[in-house]
Structure formats: structure tokens, C-alpha cells
Design a protein around this motif. Structure first.
Motif: not given
Length: 271
Positions: A41-43, A146-149, A202-205
Motif C-alpha cells: 500500500x503506497x501512501x 496507491x493512494x494520493x491524499x 495494472x496500478x491505478x491511483x
């Protein structure tokens, strides 16, 4: 309309839903262990956008042997001479593990690019290689989220001021954080460029609106759980065994050991 957007989730509702979601995270953890899954999990996001506090809630009841946080410091001289992704690969999970990246390889697309810590060639190479790197992870079976805050400039400044006035949280601020205020538009452009190049099938934001931290935590955890087809692992029932009878063991006298002073007793007397 603006007032409705900024209305905070009540603490009572927030805590009840957070606890429910954290119970589901424990179920997810057990599924990861049993199935030998690998979850990353990418923050990412603005400084003071609420990444750290969300990570804290995600991991609060998880086993640190299963779920660990990767928050890498600045690269060493040796690491600067490696392939850029190499030091992050070392922290990827093995079977049955969860890794939460508190910032990740996307440092190159953000702070390194904006602050001039990498060359234009290194930046361009990253944007070209990153989707390939993530595709390899996913093809190998890693579950990558992948999560963008996202937070407004006004709210970010308010949180910075709050930290400046709080001695318990002042350590969260660095000269780099202060610099981000004057480079708001530069970071905005860098984020837009990053999304264009690295938001893949494959790896959406996934963007998390973080003006209200409580809502952001609930939304992010609920979304994460919805993207994984986990199930509740049935664990064998446990019961305490009967305590065996004494065989005559006697503890050593307490005055023969080094003991921690009873500060709590002092507080009780004062009270």
C-alpha cells in the motif's frame, strides 16, 4: 455548498465505523497470512495531508510481524549509485506480509524533481520506468494499491501552524515542509505530470479527499477492503489450560532486585 463539504464526521460515528473497519483489517491480515498473499500500500500526497495518521489507524490492531511500515530516510551515498528502485525492492513483502510505504519511489516524481535533487534525465527515466516496474510487481502477484491524499493550500497551512504551536508534534515539521508552501504550484504541476505517466490499468491511483481527516481515514480503509476478495479465516478455538499445582517455587525477595520507582503511587498520593 462549501459548508457541507467541510463538515466534519462526528467523533461518535467516526469511532464506531473506524473500529468496524479495523476489525475487517484484522480479517484481511489473517487472509494474507493463510493465502501467502503480498500486499503493498503506497501512501503519497501533500505534506500534512494525513498520510501518517491514516497509516497509524490502519496498523493499530495488526500484527507487526505481518504488517510493517516502510518509511525510508534519505538515500546513502551507496544507494545513490544504485538503480533508483533498488532500495525500495528490499522492503517489498514476502508471502504472507503487508507493507505500507509512508512515501515511496514516488519521491523522485515529487520532492526530488521539484527541489532539484535529481537531474532532468533521472526524472524522465523514472516516469518511463515506473509503470514498467509496477507492472512487474503486479504480474508477479503483488497486490499494489496507491493512494494520493489531497488537501487544499489553506488547510495545509492551518495544519502546519497547529504543529508549530504544539511541542509534541513540532518534530513533524522540517525546512522541506516550509518550502512546500512557497512551491505549492510546482508540486501541483509535478503531481499532475506524475499521475499522467503512472496511472495505469495494472496500478491505478486512487485520490483521497483529506480536508477532513476522519472522513479520509474511513474512505481510504473502506476502499482498500473493497478492492481485495478476502474472506474470514476460521481459527481453531483456544482455551486456557488449567494451571498446574505448585512445586514449591518461591520468588526471590523483591528488595534484592532493581525495581522501577513507583511514580504512579506518587501521583495517587497527590490526587
Amino acid at each position: 455548498m462549501g459548508g457541507k463539504k467541510n463538515r466534519r464526521l462526528s467523533r461518535e460515528v467516526y469511532e464506531a465505523e473506524l473500529y468496524r473497519l479495523q476489525a475487517e483489517l484484522v480479517k484481511l491480515q489473517e487472509w494474507v497470512k493463510v493465502e501467502g498473499a503480498r500486499l503493498v500500500i503506497v501512501f503519497e500526497g501533500r505534506d500534512a495531508a494525513g498520510k501518517g495518521s491514516t497509516i497509524k489507524r490502519v496498523t493499530e490492531f495488526l500484527n507487526p510481524r505481518v504488517a510493517r511500515i516502510a518509511a525510508l530516510p534519505a538515500p546513502s551515498e551507496r544507494q545513490r549509485g544504485q538503480w533508483y528502485f533498488q532500495r525500495y525492492v528490499e522492503h517489498l513483502p514476502a508471502a504472507g506480509e503487508i507493507v505500507l510505504f509512508d512515501r515511496s519511489w514516488y519521491n523522485r516524481a515529487g520532492v526530488e524533481h521539484v527541489m532539484g535533487f535529481c537531474t532532468p534525465e533521472e526524472y524522465t527515466r523514472f516516469l518511463r520506468q515506473c509503470p514498467v516496474f509496477e507492472r512487474l510487481l503486479v504480474e508477479d502477484g503483488i497486490l499494489l494499491r496507491k493512494y494520493w491524499f489531497s488537501v487544499s493550500d489553506a488547510e495545509q497551512e492551518r495544519r502546519f501552524l497547529s504543529r508549530l504551536e504544539d511541542p509534541m508534534r513540532r518534530w513533524k515539521l522540517s525546512p522541506m515542509d516550509m518550502e512546500s508552501i512557497t512551491r505549492w504550484e510546482d508540486y501541483s504541476r509535478a503531481k499532475d505530470e506524475m499521475i499522467v505517466h503512472t496511472d495505469s490499468i495494472e496500478a491505478p491511483w486512487y485520490e483521497v479527499e483529506s480536508e477532513d481527516k476522519r472522513s479520509a481515514r474511513i474512505n481510504m480503509i473502506a476502499h482498500l477492503l473493497s478492492t481485495i476478495s478476502y474472506y474470514e479465516v476460521r481459527r481453531p478455538p483456544l482455551s486456557l489450560p488449567p494451571r498446574p499445582p505448585s512445586t514449591g517455587y518461591r520468588r526471590l525477595p523483591r528488595n534484592e532486585r532493581n525495581r522501577v520507582p513507583d511514580q504512579a503511587a506518587t501521583l495517587k498520593q497527590r490526587a
